[in-house]
Design a protein around this motif. Sequence first.
Motif, PDB file in Angstrom:
ATOM      1  N   ILE A  17       0.391  -1.362   0.147  1.00 52.66           N
ATOM      2  CA  ILE A  17      -0.061   0.246   0.047  1.00 52.66           C
ATOM      3  C   ILE A  17       0.508   1.652  -0.343  1.00 52.66           C
ATOM      4  O   ILE A  17       1.524   1.073   0.803  1.00 52.66           O
ATOM      5  N   VAL A  18       0.857   2.107  -0.981  1.00 52.86           N
ATOM      6  CA  VAL A  18       1.285   3.745  -0.692  1.00 52.86           C
ATOM      7  C   VAL A  18       0.456   4.558  -1.157  1.00 52.86           C
ATOM      8  O   VAL A  18      -0.710   4.492  -1.717  1.00 52.86           O
ATOM      9  N   ASP A  19       1.047   5.521  -0.944  1.00 59.72           N
ATOM     10  CA  ASP A  19      -0.105   7.068  -0.851  1.00 59.72           C
ATOM     11  C   ASP A  19      -0.003   7.768  -2.528  1.00 59.72           C
ATOM     12  O   ASP A  19       1.254   8.458  -2.725  1.00 59.72           O
ATOM     13  N   VAL A  20      -0.370   8.259  -3.158  1.00 61.44           N
ATOM     14  CA  VAL A  20      -0.395   8.905  -4.495  1.00 61.44           C
ATOM     15  C   VAL A  20      -1.312   9.993  -4.493  1.00 61.44           C
ATOM     16  O   VAL A  20      -2.405   9.931  -3.302  1.00 61.44           O
ATOM     17  N   GLU A  21      -1.053  11.077  -5.330  1.00 55.79           N
ATOM     18  CA  GLU A  21      -1.646  12.243  -5.635  1.00 55.79           C
ATOM     19  C   GLU A  21      -2.468  12.289  -5.921  1.00 55.79           C
ATOM     20  O   GLU A  21      -2.760  11.031  -6.624  1.00 55.79           O
ATOM     21  N   PRO A  22      -4.304  12.879  -5.659  1.00 54.36           N
ATOM     22  CA  PRO A  22      -5.080  12.816  -6.029  1.00 54.36           C
ATOM     23  C   PRO A  22      -4.833  13.365  -7.955  1.00 54.36           C
ATOM     24  O   PRO A  22      -3.938  14.196  -7.843  1.00 54.36           O
ATOM     25  N   GLU A  23      -5.610  12.780  -8.895  1.00 53.61           N
ATOM     26  CA  GLU A  23      -5.014  13.252 -10.404  1.00 53.61           C
ATOM     27  C   GLU A  23      -6.110  14.742 -10.455  1.00 53.61           C
ATOM     28  O   GLU A  23      -7.596  14.520  -9.930  1.00 53.61           O
ATOM     29  N   PRO A  24      -5.460  15.946 -10.984  1.00 59.31           N
ATOM     30  CA  PRO A  24      -6.679  16.712 -11.017  1.00 59.31           C
ATOM     31  C   PRO A  24      -7.585  16.366 -12.771  1.00 59.31           C
ATOM     32  O   PRO A  24      -7.400  14.923 -13.046  1.00 59.31           O
ATOM     33  N   LEU A  25      -8.782  16.750 -12.379  1.00 52.16           N
ATOM     34  CA  LEU A  25      -9.488  16.412 -13.926  1.00 52.16           C
ATOM     35  C   LEU A  25      -9.337  17.379 -14.230  1.00 52.16           C
ATOM     36  O   LEU A  25      -9.602  18.645 -14.081  1.00 52.16           O
ATOM     37  N   GLY A  26      -9.536  17.350 -15.536  1.00 52.86           N
ATOM     38  CA  GLY A  26      -9.692  18.546 -17.027  1.00 52.86           C
ATOM     39  C   GLY A  26     -10.916  17.885 -17.464  1.00 52.86           C
ATOM     40  O   GLY A  26     -11.954  16.886 -18.105  1.00 52.86           O
ATOM     41  N   PRO A  27     -11.092  19.308 -18.741  1.00 53.49           N
ATOM     42  CA  PRO A  27     -12.060  18.891 -19.665  1.00 53.49           C
ATOM     43  C   PRO A  27     -12.509  17.443 -20.586  1.00 53.49           C
ATOM     44  O   PRO A  27     -11.070  16.817 -21.071  1.00 53.49           O
ATOM     45  N   GLY A  28     -13.506  16.565 -20.537  1.00 56.53           N
ATOM     46  CA  GLY A  28     -13.106  15.365 -21.392  1.00 56.53           C
ATOM     47  C   GLY A  28     -13.200  14.467 -20.586  1.00 56.53           C
ATOM     48  O   GLY A  28     -12.360  13.179 -21.324  1.00 56.53           O
ATOM     49  N   ASP A 275     -25.876  -8.736 -23.804  1.00 55.62           N
ATOM     50  CA  ASP A 275     -26.654  -9.451 -24.807  1.00 55.62           C
ATOM     51  C   ASP A 275     -26.859 -11.190 -23.960  1.00 55.62           C
ATOM     52  O   ASP A 275     -27.354 -11.775 -25.431  1.00 55.62           O
ATOM     53  N   GLY A 276     -25.746 -11.373 -23.814  1.00 55.63           N
ATOM     54  CA  GLY A 276     -25.428 -12.986 -23.370  1.00 55.63           C
ATOM     55  C   GLY A 276     -24.164 -13.308 -24.150  1.00 55.63           C
ATOM     56  O   GLY A 276     -23.674 -14.178 -24.065  1.00 55.63           O
ATOM     57  N   VAL A 277     -23.692 -12.500 -24.942  1.00 55.56           N
ATOM     58  CA  VAL A 277     -22.286 -12.498 -26.250  1.00 55.56           C
ATOM     59  C   VAL A 277     -21.451 -13.158 -25.494  1.00 55.56           C
ATOM     60  O   VAL A 277     -21.036 -14.045 -25.635  1.00 55.56           O
ATOM     61  N   LEU A 278     -20.876 -12.667 -24.344  1.00 56.21           N
ATOM     62  CA  LEU A 278     -19.724 -12.428 -23.591  1.00 56.21           C
ATOM     63  C   LEU A 278     -19.954 -12.897 -22.863  1.00 56.21           C
ATOM     64  O   LEU A 278     -21.250 -12.262 -21.629  1.00 56.21           O
ATOM     65  N   THR A 279     -19.581 -13.408 -22.116  1.00 53.33           N
ATOM     66  CA  THR A 279     -19.427 -14.363 -20.191  1.00 53.33           C
ATOM     67  C   THR A 279     -18.012 -13.860 -20.007  1.00 53.33           C
ATOM     68  O   THR A 279     -16.815 -13.347 -20.127  1.00 53.33           O
ATOM     69  N   LEU A 280     -18.394 -12.976 -18.346  1.00 51.66           N
ATOM     70  CA  LEU A 280     -17.280 -12.016 -17.480  1.00 51.66           C
ATOM     71  C   LEU A 280     -17.170 -12.997 -16.639  1.00 51.66           C
ATOM     72  O   LEU A 280     -18.019 -13.197 -15.962  1.00 51.66           O
ATOM     73  N   ARG A 281     -16.056 -13.219 -16.532  1.00 53.09           N
ATOM     74  CA  ARG A 281     -15.856 -14.753 -15.524  1.00 53.09           C
ATOM     75  C   ARG A 281     -14.382 -13.681 -14.379  1.00 53.09           C
ATOM     76  O   ARG A 281     -13.923 -13.654 -14.654  1.00 53.09           O
ATOM     77  N   VAL A 282     -15.013 -14.743 -12.921  1.00 58.23           N
ATOM     78  CA  VAL A 282     -14.482 -13.894 -11.854  1.00 58.23           C
ATOM     79  C   VAL A 282     -14.257 -15.176 -11.274  1.00 58.23           C
ATOM     80  O   VAL A 282     -15.283 -15.921 -11.226  1.00 58.23           O
ATOM     81  N   ALA A 283     -12.697 -15.304 -10.641  1.00 56.68           N
ATOM     82  CA  ALA A 283     -12.218 -15.773 -10.394  1.00 56.68           C
ATOM     83  C   ALA A 283     -12.063 -16.276  -9.140  1.00 56.68           C
ATOM     84  O   ALA A 283     -12.617 -16.675  -8.511  1.00 56.68           O
ATOM     85  N   GLN A 284     -11.796 -14.608  -8.650  1.00 60.43           N
ATOM     86  CA  GLN A 284     -11.454 -14.777  -6.895  1.00 60.43           C
ATOM     87  C   GLN A 284     -11.495 -13.105  -6.717  1.00 60.43           C
ATOM     88  O   GLN A 284     -11.360 -12.335  -7.359  1.00 60.43           O
ATOM     89  N   THR A 285     -12.184 -12.762  -5.564  1.00 60.07           N
ATOM     90  CA  THR A 285     -11.871 -11.137  -4.880  1.00 60.07           C
ATOM     91  C   THR A 285     -11.205 -11.095  -4.185  1.00 60.07           C
ATOM     92  O   THR A 285     -10.753 -12.062  -2.659  1.00 60.07           O
ATOM     93  N   LEU A 286      -9.985 -10.332  -4.089  1.00 61.20           N
ATOM     94  CA  LEU A 286      -8.882 -10.232  -2.616  1.00 61.20           C
ATOM     95  C   LEU A 286      -8.978  -8.217  -2.174  1.00 61.20           C
ATOM     96  O   LEU A 286      -9.839  -7.871  -3.474  1.00 61.20           O
ATOM     97  N   PRO A 287      -9.045  -7.964  -1.123  1.00 59.80           N
ATOM     98  CA  PRO A 287      -9.097  -6.596  -1.273  1.00 59.80           C
ATOM     99  C   PRO A 287      -7.645  -5.990  -1.419  1.00 59.80           C
ATOM    100  O   PRO A 287      -6.522  -7.059  -1.541  1.00 59.80           O
ATOM    101  N   LEU A 288      -8.014  -5.233  -1.517  1.00 55.88           N
ATOM    102  CA  LEU A 288      -6.232  -4.473  -1.605  1.00 55.88           C
ATOM    103  C   LEU A 288      -5.175  -4.714  -1.648  1.00 55.88           C
ATOM    104  O   LEU A 288      -4.027  -4.810  -1.697  1.00 55.88           O
TER     105      LEU A 288
END
Length: 311
Positions: A17-28, A275-288
């Motif tokens: 775990i590290v600390d990073v600066e917030p990123e500014p939000l620009g147009p678009g 539409d069910g054309v693509l299958t989204l597959r999750v193997a496992q979740t882990l916390p950050l």
Amino acid sequence: MRAAGVTEFGGPEALHIVDVEPEPLGPGQVRLRVEAAAVNPTDTYARSGAYAERDPVKTPPWVPGMDVAGVVAEVGEGVDHLAVGDTAMGIVVPFGPHGAYREDKVLSGNSVVRVPAGIGAVAASTLPMNGLTARFALDLMALRPGQVLAVTGAAGAFGGYVVQLAKADGLTVVADASEADEALVRELGADVVVRRGAGVAARIREHVPEGVDGLADGSVQDAQVLPAVKDGGAVATVRGYRGDGQRGLRVFPTLVRRVAEDRAALDRLRQQAEDGVLTLRVAQTLPLEEAAEAHRMLERGGIRGRLVLTF
């Protein structure tokens, strides 16, 4: 802002775990409050320093991650396809501290769309990078309905999406699989399944003696699988391999960063997941906080679907 990143390149243990600066939000642009980030092989290369020479940011921390999903927290001027509060997914081209393993992420609005209806952030986070890579590979090869496509690494995330998208495009699909994965690959829609591993090109030729029209090499076998393709056929590769220059093969290194802001393509993938054309597959979740363990698990192999870090 909390993130999982490295201050020195190395093995999985380098992630913390590290600390990073917030990123500014620009147009678009769009700011996401991140809920999920999928873990991909390319993330392990970034963590180990494989991309360090091309990275314009030379000071740590470096944050991996190319797939992200979460809640829209802010939209910049000119963004009208998303609103604050929407659950959205996006693709990240990671340079320096700008990868997906962070609590808050700013992206080009053209790299973000709503998640598929009825699908949460965790599953949606597995789609953008691999889905766009699969779509781009097929577009580069430009096969016609009825032609034959071979897919190696068909049980993986990229390969699985290629199989399903190719079938939706009207192609005949010959895919490889281990014995344990054969049922999965058939369920994804492969017309013919051959055993994966050394000699797979010859096994493909047993079913298609004249050679396949195109090949998506998700298992990164490079020159070893070229014999499966007919003279003048098309090959899509995923690690920059450019072929051996023989038999008129048309080899397309498929670099997803080239389509990272193709919002229409990403939104089409969203619709196909709905539409069910693509299958989204999750193997496992882990916390950050367990990002290092997720990398260990991925590098040990055998993961089907995607590991997802949750926030």
